[in-house]
Design a protein around this motif. Structure first.
Motif, PDB file in Angstrom:
ATOM      1  N   LEU A   1      35.613  27.060  26.391  1.00 40.19           N
ATOM      2  CA  LEU A   1      36.607  28.027  25.957  1.00 40.19           C
ATOM      3  C   LEU A   1      37.557  28.342  27.098  1.00 40.19           C
ATOM      4  N   ASP A   2      38.856  28.341  26.794  1.00 42.25           N
ATOM      5  CA  ASP A   2      39.844  28.789  27.761  1.00 42.25           C
ATOM      6  C   ASP A   2      39.813  30.313  27.786  1.00 42.25           C
ATOM      7  N   THR A   3      39.676  30.879  28.979  1.00 42.95           N
ATOM      8  CA  THR A   3      39.576  32.326  29.116  1.00 42.95           C
ATOM      9  C   THR A   3      40.885  33.002  28.708  1.00 42.95           C
ATOM     10  N   LEU A   4      40.756  34.063  27.923  1.00 39.83           N
ATOM     11  CA  LEU A   4      41.911  34.892  27.589  1.00 39.83           C
ATOM     12  C   LEU A   4      41.941  36.062  28.562  1.00 39.83           C
ATOM     13  N   ARG A   5      43.117  36.336  29.115  1.00 42.17           N
ATOM     14  CA  ARG A   5      43.237  37.476  30.020  1.00 42.17           C
ATOM     15  C   ARG A   5      44.622  38.091  29.862  1.00 42.17           C
ATOM     16  N   ILE A   6      44.667  39.342  29.448  1.00 44.81           N
ATOM     17  CA  ILE A   6      45.921  40.080  29.309  1.00 44.81           C
ATOM     18  C   ILE A   6      45.757  41.428  30.000  1.00 44.81           C
ATOM     19  N   ASN A   7      46.695  41.790  30.847  1.00 46.73           N
ATOM     20  CA  ASN A   7      46.625  43.092  31.504  1.00 46.73           C
ATOM     21  C   ASN A   7      48.004  43.508  32.024  1.00 46.73           C
ATOM     22  N   ASN A   8      48.092  44.744  32.443  1.00 46.98           N
ATOM     23  CA  ASN A   8      49.317  45.241  33.081  1.00 46.98           C
ATOM     24  C   ASN A   8      49.050  45.627  34.530  1.00 46.98           C
ATOM     25  N   TYR A   9      48.077  44.937  35.147  1.00 48.64           N
ATOM     26  CA  TYR A   9      47.802  45.154  36.558  1.00 48.64           C
ATOM     27  C   TYR A   9      49.024  44.742  37.380  1.00 48.64           C
ATOM     28  N   PRO A  10      49.115  45.217  38.628  1.00 50.73           N
ATOM     29  CA  PRO A  10      50.209  44.753  39.491  1.00 50.73           C
ATOM     30  C   PRO A  10      50.196  43.225  39.597  1.00 50.73           C
ATOM     31  N   LYS A  11      51.377  42.641  39.560  1.00 46.46           N
ATOM     32  CA  LYS A  11      51.501  41.187  39.618  1.00 46.46           C
ATOM     33  C   LYS A  11      50.832  40.620  40.863  1.00 46.46           C
ATOM     34  N   GLU A  12      50.992  41.337  41.988  1.00 46.27           N
ATOM     35  CA  GLU A  12      50.421  40.865  43.253  1.00 46.27           C
ATOM     36  C   GLU A  12      48.889  40.801  43.172  1.00 46.27           C
ATOM     37  N   TRP A  13      48.295  41.762  42.437  1.00 50.79           N
ATOM     38  CA  TRP A  13      46.837  41.753  42.284  1.00 50.79           C
ATOM     39  C   TRP A  13      46.372  40.536  41.494  1.00 50.79           C
ATOM     40  N   ASN A  14      47.045  40.250  40.399  1.00 50.06           N
ATOM     41  CA  ASN A  14      46.669  39.087  39.586  1.00 50.06           C
ATOM     42  C   ASN A  14      46.794  37.795  40.389  1.00 50.06           C
ATOM     43  N   LEU A  15      47.853  37.694  41.186  1.00 49.49           N
ATOM     44  CA  LEU A  15      48.047  36.494  42.007  1.00 49.49           C
ATOM     45  C   LEU A  15      46.934  36.359  43.040  1.00 49.49           C
ATOM     46  N   GLN A  16      46.598  37.466  43.697  1.00 48.38           N
ATOM     47  CA  GLN A  16      45.542  37.426  44.708  1.00 48.38           C
ATOM     48  C   GLN A  16      44.182  37.140  44.071  1.00 48.38           C
ATOM     49  N   TYR A  17      43.935  37.720  42.906  1.00 47.15           N
ATOM     50  CA  TYR A  17      42.659  37.528  42.207  1.00 47.15           C
ATOM     51  C   TYR A  17      42.445  36.045  41.896  1.00 47.15           C
ATOM     52  N   ASP A  18      43.509  35.385  41.435  1.00 48.06           N
ATOM     53  CA  ASP A  18      43.411  33.961  41.108  1.00 48.06           C
ATOM     54  C   ASP A  18      43.349  33.097  42.362  1.00 48.06           C
ATOM     55  N   LYS A  19      44.213  33.403  43.322  1.00 52.16           N
ATOM     56  CA  LYS A  19      44.299  32.582  44.532  1.00 52.16           C
ATOM     57  C   LYS A  19      42.984  32.591  45.308  1.00 52.16           C
ATOM     58  N   GLN A  20      42.351  33.747  45.393  1.00 53.85           N
ATOM     59  CA  GLN A  20      41.107  33.859  46.154  1.00 53.85           C
ATOM     60  C   GLN A  20      39.867  33.682  45.269  1.00 53.85           C
ATOM     61  N   ASN A  21      40.126  33.306  43.998  1.00 53.24           N
ATOM     62  CA  ASN A  21      39.027  33.016  43.064  1.00 53.24           C
ATOM     63  C   ASN A  21      38.010  34.160  43.021  1.00 53.24           C
ATOM     64  N   PHE A  22      38.526  35.380  42.939  1.00 54.17           N
ATOM     65  CA  PHE A  22      37.668  36.561  42.923  1.00 54.17           C
ATOM     66  C   PHE A  22      36.727  36.583  41.722  1.00 54.17           C
ATOM     67  N   LYS A  23      37.104  35.899  40.647  1.00 58.08           N
ATOM     68  CA  LYS A  23      36.274  35.930  39.442  1.00 58.08           C
ATOM     69  C   LYS A  23      34.840  35.472  39.732  1.00 58.08           C
ATOM     70  N   CYS A  24      34.709  34.509  40.650  1.00 53.94           N
ATOM     71  CA  CYS A  24      33.389  33.941  40.947  1.00 53.94           C
ATOM     72  C   CYS A  24      32.482  34.920  41.695  1.00 53.94           C
ATOM     73  N   ILE A  25      33.074  35.949  42.308  1.00 52.79           N
ATOM     74  CA  ILE A  25      32.252  36.909  43.063  1.00 52.79           C
ATOM     75  C   ILE A  25      32.377  38.322  42.508  1.00 52.79           C
ATOM     76  N   ASP A  26      33.120  38.478  41.429  1.00 54.94           N
ATOM     77  CA  ASP A  26      33.382  39.806  40.877  1.00 54.94           C
ATOM     78  C   ASP A  26      32.113  40.376  40.237  1.00 54.94           C
ATOM     79  N   PRO A  27      31.564  41.464  40.786  1.00 49.98           N
ATOM     80  CA  PRO A  27      30.337  42.038  40.211  1.00 49.98           C
ATOM     81  C   PRO A  27      30.555  42.642  38.825  1.00 49.98           C
ATOM     82  N   ILE A  28      31.798  43.024  38.521  1.00 51.83           N
ATOM     83  CA  ILE A  28      32.091  43.573  37.194  1.00 51.83           C
ATOM     84  C   ILE A  28      31.972  42.464  36.152  1.00 51.83           C
ATOM     85  N   VAL A  29      32.510  41.298  36.465  1.00 52.33           N
ATOM     86  CA  VAL A  29      32.405  40.148  35.562  1.00 52.33           C
ATOM     87  C   VAL A  29      30.942  39.786  35.359  1.00 52.33           C
TER      88      VAL A  29
END
Length: 237
Positions: free
Chosen positions: A50-78
């Motif tokens: 499944l392709d992940t769906l993600r929609i939010n109004n977070y700051p653009k810089e946060w979304n870019l950093q989250y993806d660039k640093q692959n935070f999803k793999c270490i995110d305790p909330i996820v």
């Protein structure tokens, strides 16, 4: 229930797709006192691609950093949401193992937040709604008051996403073969004639031919060889 909550949840239930639902959910979050609202749909089950769906109004810089640093793999909330439907508050203690992620959240104005997951057992989907704001910690009373609404919203998001998924083709329904038919089939597959099968199974040749005819009918085959081939393809051999 307050009138505005009832009204907005009703609007959400009428939404026909994720794109229509998100603005309603965002307004709902704002009325609850949150600056940011995010929805995501993933599948923690490895067998469900499944392709992940993600929609939010977070700051653009946060979304870019989250993806660039692959935070999803270490995110305790996820990690929490993938395995639990209990709400989780974004507190420093939750990020004790990933202080860099906690620091980044603070830098981008996502100081206080909480996430709520809904797991759809049949499809394996995990839908998550997250609410966040710049100031004012989230109290236990606030969480208690809003939990039911956000849980319902997360379940509706999951349902909307399911409707958008391509329908899987129905698996062909294989016929039920009796133990004796399977024996006849297996012997036919190794080249035994009706006469030979009759001797091996201590049956009459007429009975063997009767089973062969049943096999041909059940497998929609025009002859014994075709029945063997179809049975092999269906996994009987």
């Amino acid at each position: 229930m307050e009138t505005w909550k009832e009204s907005q949840l009703k609007l959400l239930s009428y939404a026909k797709g994720i794109d229509a639902a998100y603005p309603i959910l965002q307004r709902f979050a704002e009325n609850l006192g949150f600056d940011y609202c995010a929805i995501s749909v993933t599948s923690p089950r490895r067998e469900v691609l499944l392709d992940t769906l993600r929609i939010n109004n977070y700051p653009k810089e946060w979304n870019l950093q989250y993806d660039k640093q692959n935070f999803k793999c270490i995110d305790p909330i996820v990690a929490h949401c993938n395995h639990s439907t209990l709400p989780i508050v974004w507190e420093q203690s939750a990020f004790s193992g990933t202080p860099e992620l906690w620091q980044a959240l603070q830098q981008h104005g996502l100081q206080h937040g909480w996430s709520q997951a809904f797991h759809h057992e049949e499809s394996g989907l995990c839908s998550v709604i997250s609410l966040a704001r710049h100031s004012c910690p989230i109290s236990a009373l606030e969480l208690y008051e809003h939990f039911g609404y956000i849980f319902y919203a997360a379940s509706h998001v999951s349902e909307l996403f399911m409707r958008s998924m391509p329908k899987c083709p129905a698996r062909p329904c294989h016929p039920r073969l009796s133990p004796r038919e399977l024996e006849v089939l297996q012997l036919s597959a190794v080249g035994k004639t009706a006469y030979e099968i009759a001797k091996i199974l201590n049956l009459s040749e007429r009975t063997v031919n009767y089973h062969v005819k049943n096999l041909m009918d059940k497998l929609d085959a025009c002859n014994k060889i075709s029945a063997v081939l179809k049975a092999a393809k269906a996994g009987f051999l």
